[in-house]
Design a protein around this motif. Structure first.
Motif, PDB file in Angstrom:
ATOM      1  N   TYR A  53     -63.957 -60.991 -58.439  1.00  0.00           N
ATOM      2  CA  TYR A  53     -62.593 -61.351 -58.849  1.00  0.00           C
ATOM      3  C   TYR A  53     -62.321 -60.860 -60.259  1.00  0.00           C
ATOM      4  O   TYR A  53     -61.270 -60.297 -60.558  1.00  0.00           O
ATOM      5  CB  TYR A  53     -62.394 -62.869 -58.820  1.00  0.00           C
ATOM      6  CG  TYR A  53     -62.453 -63.473 -57.448  1.00  0.00           C
ATOM      7  CD1 TYR A  53     -61.616 -63.024 -56.432  1.00  0.00           C
ATOM      8  CD2 TYR A  53     -63.334 -64.511 -57.172  1.00  0.00           C
ATOM      9  CE1 TYR A  53     -61.672 -63.591 -55.174  1.00  0.00           C
ATOM     10  CE2 TYR A  53     -63.397 -65.082 -55.920  1.00  0.00           C
ATOM     11  CZ  TYR A  53     -62.564 -64.626 -54.923  1.00  0.00           C
ATOM     12  OH  TYR A  53     -62.619 -65.184 -53.687  1.00  0.00           O
ATOM     13  N   GLU A  54     -63.329 -61.092 -61.140  1.00  0.00           N
ATOM     14  CA  GLU A  54     -63.146 -60.695 -62.533  1.00  0.00           C
ATOM     15  C   GLU A  54     -62.882 -59.201 -62.628  1.00  0.00           C
ATOM     16  O   GLU A  54     -61.958 -58.768 -63.315  1.00  0.00           O
ATOM     17  CB  GLU A  54     -64.387 -61.081 -63.351  1.00  0.00           C
ATOM     18  CG  GLU A  54     -64.379 -62.558 -63.736  1.00  0.00           C
ATOM     19  CD  GLU A  54     -65.753 -63.095 -64.049  1.00  0.00           C
ATOM     20  OE1 GLU A  54     -66.682 -62.299 -64.287  1.00  0.00           O
ATOM     21  OE2 GLU A  54     -65.913 -64.346 -64.043  1.00  0.00           O
ATOM     22  N   HIS A  58     -59.414 -58.415 -61.530  1.00  0.00           N
ATOM     23  CA  HIS A  58     -58.400 -58.790 -62.520  1.00  0.00           C
ATOM     24  C   HIS A  58     -58.375 -57.826 -63.691  1.00  0.00           C
ATOM     25  O   HIS A  58     -57.316 -57.481 -64.193  1.00  0.00           O
ATOM     26  CB  HIS A  58     -58.652 -60.214 -63.013  1.00  0.00           C
ATOM     27  CG  HIS A  58     -58.426 -61.234 -61.939  1.00  0.00           C
ATOM     28  ND1 HIS A  58     -59.217 -62.353 -61.806  1.00  0.00           N
ATOM     29  CD2 HIS A  58     -57.529 -61.269 -60.928  1.00  0.00           C
ATOM     30  CE1 HIS A  58     -58.800 -63.037 -60.757  1.00  0.00           C
ATOM     31  NE2 HIS A  58     -57.784 -62.398 -60.203  1.00  0.00           N
ATOM     32  N   GLY A 101     -56.402 -55.034 -63.025  1.00  0.00           N
ATOM     33  CA  GLY A 101     -54.976 -55.338 -62.908  1.00  0.00           C
ATOM     34  C   GLY A 101     -54.505 -55.491 -61.476  1.00  0.00           C
ATOM     35  O   GLY A 101     -53.353 -55.185 -61.146  1.00  0.00           O
ATOM     36  N   ALA A 102     -55.392 -55.968 -60.604  1.00  0.00           N
ATOM     37  CA  ALA A 102     -55.015 -56.123 -59.196  1.00  0.00           C
ATOM     38  C   ALA A 102     -53.996 -57.256 -59.036  1.00  0.00           C
ATOM     39  O   ALA A 102     -54.079 -58.272 -59.725  1.00  0.00           O
ATOM     40  CB  ALA A 102     -56.243 -56.428 -58.353  1.00  0.00           C
ATOM     41  N   ARG A 104     -51.995 -60.176 -56.590  1.00  0.00           N
ATOM     42  CA  ARG A 104     -52.497 -61.208 -55.694  1.00  0.00           C
ATOM     43  C   ARG A 104     -52.848 -60.628 -54.323  1.00  0.00           C
ATOM     44  O   ARG A 104     -53.929 -60.862 -53.782  1.00  0.00           O
ATOM     45  CB  ARG A 104     -51.408 -62.250 -55.541  1.00  0.00           C
ATOM     46  CG  ARG A 104     -51.835 -63.489 -54.849  1.00  0.00           C
ATOM     47  CD  ARG A 104     -50.690 -64.452 -54.891  1.00  0.00           C
ATOM     48  NE  ARG A 104     -51.085 -65.778 -54.515  1.00  0.00           N
ATOM     49  CZ  ARG A 104     -50.272 -66.823 -54.567  1.00  0.00           C
ATOM     50  NH1 ARG A 104     -49.038 -66.673 -54.997  1.00  0.00           N
ATOM     51  NH2 ARG A 104     -50.691 -68.005 -54.203  1.00  0.00           N
ATOM     52  N   MET A 105     -51.925 -59.854 -53.771  1.00  0.00           N
ATOM     53  CA  MET A 105     -52.154 -59.294 -52.444  1.00  0.00           C
ATOM     54  C   MET A 105     -53.273 -58.262 -52.467  1.00  0.00           C
ATOM     55  O   MET A 105     -54.017 -58.138 -51.504  1.00  0.00           O
ATOM     56  CB  MET A 105     -50.866 -58.665 -51.902  1.00  0.00           C
ATOM     57  CG  MET A 105     -49.915 -59.695 -51.302  1.00  0.00           C
ATOM     58  SD  MET A 105     -50.798 -60.739 -50.108  1.00  0.00           S
ATOM     59  CE  MET A 105     -49.530 -61.861 -49.620  1.00  0.00           C
ATOM     60  N   LYS A 148     -60.649 -68.839 -59.850  1.00  0.00           N
ATOM     61  CA  LYS A 148     -60.807 -67.399 -60.105  1.00  0.00           C
ATOM     62  C   LYS A 148     -59.991 -66.587 -59.118  1.00  0.00           C
ATOM     63  O   LYS A 148     -59.333 -65.622 -59.457  1.00  0.00           O
ATOM     64  CB  LYS A 148     -62.281 -67.002 -59.980  1.00  0.00           C
ATOM     65  CG  LYS A 148     -63.143 -67.591 -61.042  1.00  0.00           C
ATOM     66  CD  LYS A 148     -63.670 -66.534 -61.978  1.00  0.00           C
ATOM     67  CE  LYS A 148     -64.515 -67.241 -63.028  1.00  0.00           C
ATOM     68  NZ  LYS A 148     -65.032 -66.432 -64.066  1.00  0.00           N
ATOM     69  N   LYS A 149     -60.073 -67.016 -57.830  1.00  0.00           N
ATOM     70  CA  LYS A 149     -59.392 -66.259 -56.779  1.00  0.00           C
ATOM     71  C   LYS A 149     -57.899 -66.272 -57.026  1.00  0.00           C
ATOM     72  O   LYS A 149     -57.209 -65.291 -56.799  1.00  0.00           O
ATOM     73  CB  LYS A 149     -59.711 -66.894 -55.408  1.00  0.00           C
ATOM     74  CG  LYS A 149     -59.015 -66.249 -54.225  1.00  0.00           C
ATOM     75  CD  LYS A 149     -59.575 -66.791 -52.917  1.00  0.00           C
ATOM     76  CE  LYS A 149     -58.866 -66.203 -51.709  1.00  0.00           C
ATOM     77  NZ  LYS A 149     -57.774 -67.019 -51.218  1.00  0.00           N
ATOM     78  N   ASN A 199     -56.418 -66.607 -59.820  1.00  0.00           N
ATOM     79  CA  ASN A 199     -56.085 -66.223 -61.184  1.00  0.00           C
ATOM     80  C   ASN A 199     -55.433 -64.836 -61.221  1.00  0.00           C
ATOM     81  O   ASN A 199     -55.931 -63.902 -61.807  1.00  0.00           O
ATOM     82  CB  ASN A 199     -57.373 -66.239 -62.007  1.00  0.00           C
ATOM     83  CG  ASN A 199     -57.116 -65.898 -63.457  1.00  0.00           C
ATOM     84  OD1 ASN A 199     -55.977 -65.963 -63.912  1.00  0.00           O
ATOM     85  ND2 ASN A 199     -58.155 -65.507 -64.158  1.00  0.00           N
ATOM     86  N   TYR A 200     -54.289 -64.728 -60.541  1.00  0.00           N
ATOM     87  CA  TYR A 200     -53.610 -63.433 -60.414  1.00  0.00           C
ATOM     88  C   TYR A 200     -52.566 -63.277 -61.515  1.00  0.00           C
ATOM     89  O   TYR A 200     -52.254 -64.206 -62.239  1.00  0.00           O
ATOM     90  CB  TYR A 200     -52.925 -63.354 -59.062  1.00  0.00           C
ATOM     91  CG  TYR A 200     -52.201 -64.636 -58.747  1.00  0.00           C
ATOM     92  CD1 TYR A 200     -50.918 -64.848 -59.229  1.00  0.00           C
ATOM     93  CD2 TYR A 200     -52.832 -65.654 -58.029  1.00  0.00           C
ATOM     94  CE1 TYR A 200     -50.280 -66.041 -58.996  1.00  0.00           C
ATOM     95  CE2 TYR A 200     -52.192 -66.858 -57.807  1.00  0.00           C
ATOM     96  CZ  TYR A 200     -50.916 -67.032 -58.286  1.00  0.00           C
ATOM     97  OH  TYR A 200     -50.275 -68.220 -58.066  1.00  0.00           O
ATOM     98  N   GLN A 201     -52.014 -62.079 -61.631  1.00  0.00           N
ATOM     99  CA  GLN A 201     -50.892 -61.849 -62.539  1.00  0.00           C
ATOM    100  C   GLN A 201     -49.659 -62.491 -61.903  1.00  0.00           C
ATOM    101  O   GLN A 201     -49.349 -62.213 -60.759  1.00  0.00           O
ATOM    102  CB  GLN A 201     -50.624 -60.352 -62.679  1.00  0.00           C
ATOM    103  CG  GLN A 201     -51.849 -59.483 -62.575  1.00  0.00           C
ATOM    104  CD  GLN A 201     -52.521 -59.313 -63.910  1.00  0.00           C
ATOM    105  OE1 GLN A 201     -51.850 -59.074 -64.901  1.00  0.00           O
ATOM    106  NE2 GLN A 201     -53.820 -59.463 -63.950  1.00  0.00           N
ATOM    107  N   ASP A 233     -45.282 -63.087 -56.422  1.00  0.00           N
ATOM    108  CA  ASP A 233     -46.315 -64.121 -56.321  1.00  0.00           C
ATOM    109  C   ASP A 233     -45.693 -65.496 -56.151  1.00  0.00           C
ATOM    110  O   ASP A 233     -46.185 -66.321 -55.389  1.00  0.00           O
ATOM    111  CB  ASP A 233     -47.193 -64.116 -57.580  1.00  0.00           C
ATOM    112  CG  ASP A 233     -48.116 -62.912 -57.587  1.00  0.00           C
ATOM    113  OD1 ASP A 233     -48.447 -62.439 -56.478  1.00  0.00           O
ATOM    114  OD2 ASP A 233     -48.477 -62.451 -58.669  1.00  0.00           O
ATOM    115  N   ILE A 240     -44.504 -65.875 -52.683  1.00  0.00           N
ATOM    116  CA  ILE A 240     -45.657 -66.092 -51.803  1.00  0.00           C
ATOM    117  C   ILE A 240     -46.118 -67.551 -51.891  1.00  0.00           C
ATOM    118  O   ILE A 240     -46.359 -68.199 -50.875  1.00  0.00           O
ATOM    119  CB  ILE A 240     -46.822 -65.147 -52.182  1.00  0.00           C
ATOM    120  CG1 ILE A 240     -46.413 -63.695 -51.915  1.00  0.00           C
ATOM    121  CG2 ILE A 240     -48.070 -65.474 -51.373  1.00  0.00           C
ATOM    122  CD1 ILE A 240     -47.387 -62.677 -52.467  1.00  0.00           C
TER     123      ILE A 240
END
Lengths: 306, 322
Positions: free
Chosen positions: A198-199, A202, A205-206, A208-209, B21-22, B24-26, B31, B34
């Protein structure tokens, strides 16, 4: 020095003797029923015992395809089996998606609540599911009552007696009962994903999808593959209970899967021998399916599933 | 026990960290959309899962005439508990409850003991033919003779109309044995070795050393086995014609198909004993059926929230192949 091997051997045998009674139980209740297959080769008519019934060889196997009517009936049953197992197979990815999106929920309490509530139906019997279905959807049920109150309908809709969309409604009940529970294995798989993946995502710059697509989904595919193979192996085994309880005079033609057909033939019609013949064929095909998917798994993943 | 509780909390902490963590998106506009969609979908599905139970419960405690009109949707109206007193006037229901309770208690106890013992014995490398007998056990999960051959052989063993038919076939359960075996293998070998050096035999090691250690996994097995026993319907359907041996599940199935005669009977009984039952407590086909449904489902509804973590633990250990 002479007595030592003897002593070890006697301990080893004694340990076996401890489990022997249980192995006998297993022999009687899991292996001995296979002996019941001999009924397929006799003209068995209760109450005349098997020992006095005439041996007829493969007569019952031939009789399955001896005339158009019987062929059509068997074909319809096979069609139902394929239809309902096929629908379940077609939507076998649902629990995976369920798990992915459930673990997208940040609020701990809400997520736990959803998980608890959606796994509950898995723990009630099919009789109870049918009873709930009856209370909700019968002509005097809650849904019809509500619709009448609201003035949407005048006469009740006969949801349960309908012969239409039986495969679909059966699939919906299966999903209602099992979806939350089946998702647990995938949730476990998601929990096994290393933090560093995950790190890294991130840092790159990924979105969510993109995280779901490139990190989460690939790590769940092995689990999905194994479960899919097991599902294929049990393609012919729909089970009896669900279809038995939902069965009625109106939907009988489209609800009879192999397991229910075999039951109806024997317990309803007294045709034990024919029914055992079909059981035998079904078990034989299931074993072939199991070995095939196991072989496929060895070939593709280098690991057997059984 | 406290150890396993501590272990669970740390597991949960790890899980929470992983989820954080999962997720922890931008944060972008998509989003947020969603998130809204996810929350809505799960809320709807949760509602569909719970509402049937809830709606039946509130209908059984509402006035029966209001319930019959379809007026009880979200809240009970004119609460009364007469339905629950009345259903026990149906002959056979009390007996069926005893049969279900009996098979659940006895069956579960024997299954747990057998699973614990066999799970432990299959880790004993010096047992004669260990690998063979383990395979002999596990392979039974992957084939079955079929319902009718099973029925015919059970009948030849005189296990029709026999309480033992509920118990004996369930004692050796491969899946539970795998669960226990996996658990025993995860415990330090030194425990058994130390006991063995102290002169303890196989049985002493099992009862004094392993059984106490295995408590958490045995709790899981017990819960699974009890639910299976309570829910079991097919064995009664195939093997039992004597109404004294009917289980609650079977009786419920019969009631769904013939509740109208039962409601008439209960109403007649009530009319005889007390004054004429008022409309609010007069039994209808639906009220009888719903009340029995709640009685049959109640044990599951009561134990499930308490033991949910055991269920989850069980399936996760089971997923690690035995």
């Amino acid at each position: 020095m002479q007595t030592q091997p003897y002593r070890t051997r006697s301990i080893s045998i004694r340990k076996f003797l401890y489990i022997l009674p249980f192995m006998i139980l297993l022999g009687v209740f899991a292996y001995y029923p296979l002996y019941g297959w001999v009924y397929a080769f006799y003209d068995y008519m209760p109450p005349i015992p098997l020992s006095k019934s005439p041996y007829v060889g493969f007569k019952w196997f031939h009789s399955l395809v001896e005339n158009r009517v019987k062929i059509d009936q068997l074909l319809q049953v096979i069609k139902n089996t394929f239809g309902m197992s096929g629908l379940n197979l077609l939507f076998s990815w649902l629990p995976m998606i369920f798990a992915i999106f459930l673990t997208e929920i940040k609020a701990v309490r809400f997520r736990k609540f959803i998980q608890t509530v959606t796994t509950l139906p898995n723990f009630i019997s099919w009789v109870l599911v049918y009873s709930l279905a009856f209370s909700m959807f019968s002509s005097e049920g809650i849904v019809n009552g509500l619709l009448k109150q609201l003035g949407i309908i005048d006469s009740p809709i006969l949801f349960l007696q309908s012969s239409h969309h039986v495969w679909l409604t059966m699939w919906m009940w299966t999903t209602w009962k099992a979806l939350g529970w089946s998702a647990i294995l995938y949730i476990a798989a998601i929990m096994g994903i290393d933090d560093s993946l995950y790190e890294a995502a991130h840092v790159d710059g990924a979105t969510r999808m993109q995280v779901i697509r490139h990190v989460v989904l690939p790590s769940m595919l092995p689990t999905y593959f194994v479960l899919l193979m097991l599902q294929i192996a049990s393609f012919l085994n729909n089970g009896l209970e669900q279809y038995f309880v939902f069965q009625n005079a109106f939907n009988k033609d489209s609800i009879q899967v192999l397991d229910l057909y075999v039951y109806n033939l024997a317990m309803g019609g007294g045709s034990y021998s024919v029914s055992v013949a079909i059981s035998m064929l079904k078990s034989a095909i299931s074993v072939v399916l199991l070995f095939s998917v196991n072989g496929l798994s060895k070939l593709l993943r280098g690991e057997s599933i059984v | 026990m406290s150890d396993s509780a501590a272990e669970l909390t740390t597991h949960e902490q790890v899980h929470q960290r992983r989820i954080d963590k999962k997720v922890n998106y931008q944060v972008s506009a998509t989003d947020k959309v969603i998130t809204v969609v996810i929350y809505t979908m799960f809320s709807i599905f949760a509602f569909i899962c719970v509402y049937p139970f809830y709606s039946i419960i509130i209908n059984t405690i509402s006035a029966n005439d209001i319930s019959a009109r379809g007026d009880v949707v979200f809240l009970p109206k004119h609460i009364h508990f007469q339905n629950y007193l009345d259903v026990f006037k149906i002959p056979g229901l009390g007996n069926a409850a005893l049969v279900s309770l009996g098979r659940t208690v006895i069956g579960t106890a024997l299954t747990v003991i057998a699973s614990a013992f066999l799970g432990f014995m299959f880790t004993q490398e010096d047992m004669w033919g260990r690998k063979f007998w383990y395979r002999f056990t596990v392979i039974t999960m992957f084939f079955s003779a079929g319902i009718i051959p099973w029925y015919l052989t059970m009948r030849s063993l005189h296990l029709t109309n026999n309480f033992l038919a509920y118990i004996l076939p369930t004692i050796v359960a491969p899946f539970f044995i795998i669960l226990v075996k996996t658990f025993v293998e995860s415990t330090p070998k030194e425990l058994q070795q130390a006991a063995s050096i102290d002169g303890a035999g196989t049985m002493t090691i099992f009862f004094r050393v392993m059984l106490p250690i295995c408590k958490p996994i045995l709790a899981t097995v017990a819960i699974f086995a009890a639910v299976d026993q309570w829910n079991s319907f097919q064995d009664t359907l195939l093997l039992v014609t004597d109404s004294k041996l009917y289980s609650l599940q079977f009786i419920l199935y019969n009631y769904i198909n013939q509740a109208s005669s039962l409601s008439t009977m209960v109403n007649l009984q009530n009319a005889g004993s007390t004054a004429m039952a008022s409309l609010a407590t007069k039994q209808t086909t639906t009220s009888i059926r719903m009340t029995v449904t709640i009685i049959v489902v109640a044990p599951i509804l009561l134990i499930y929230p308490i033991f949910q973590r055991f269920f989850v633990k069980g399936i996760m250990i089971g997923a690690v192949k035995g």
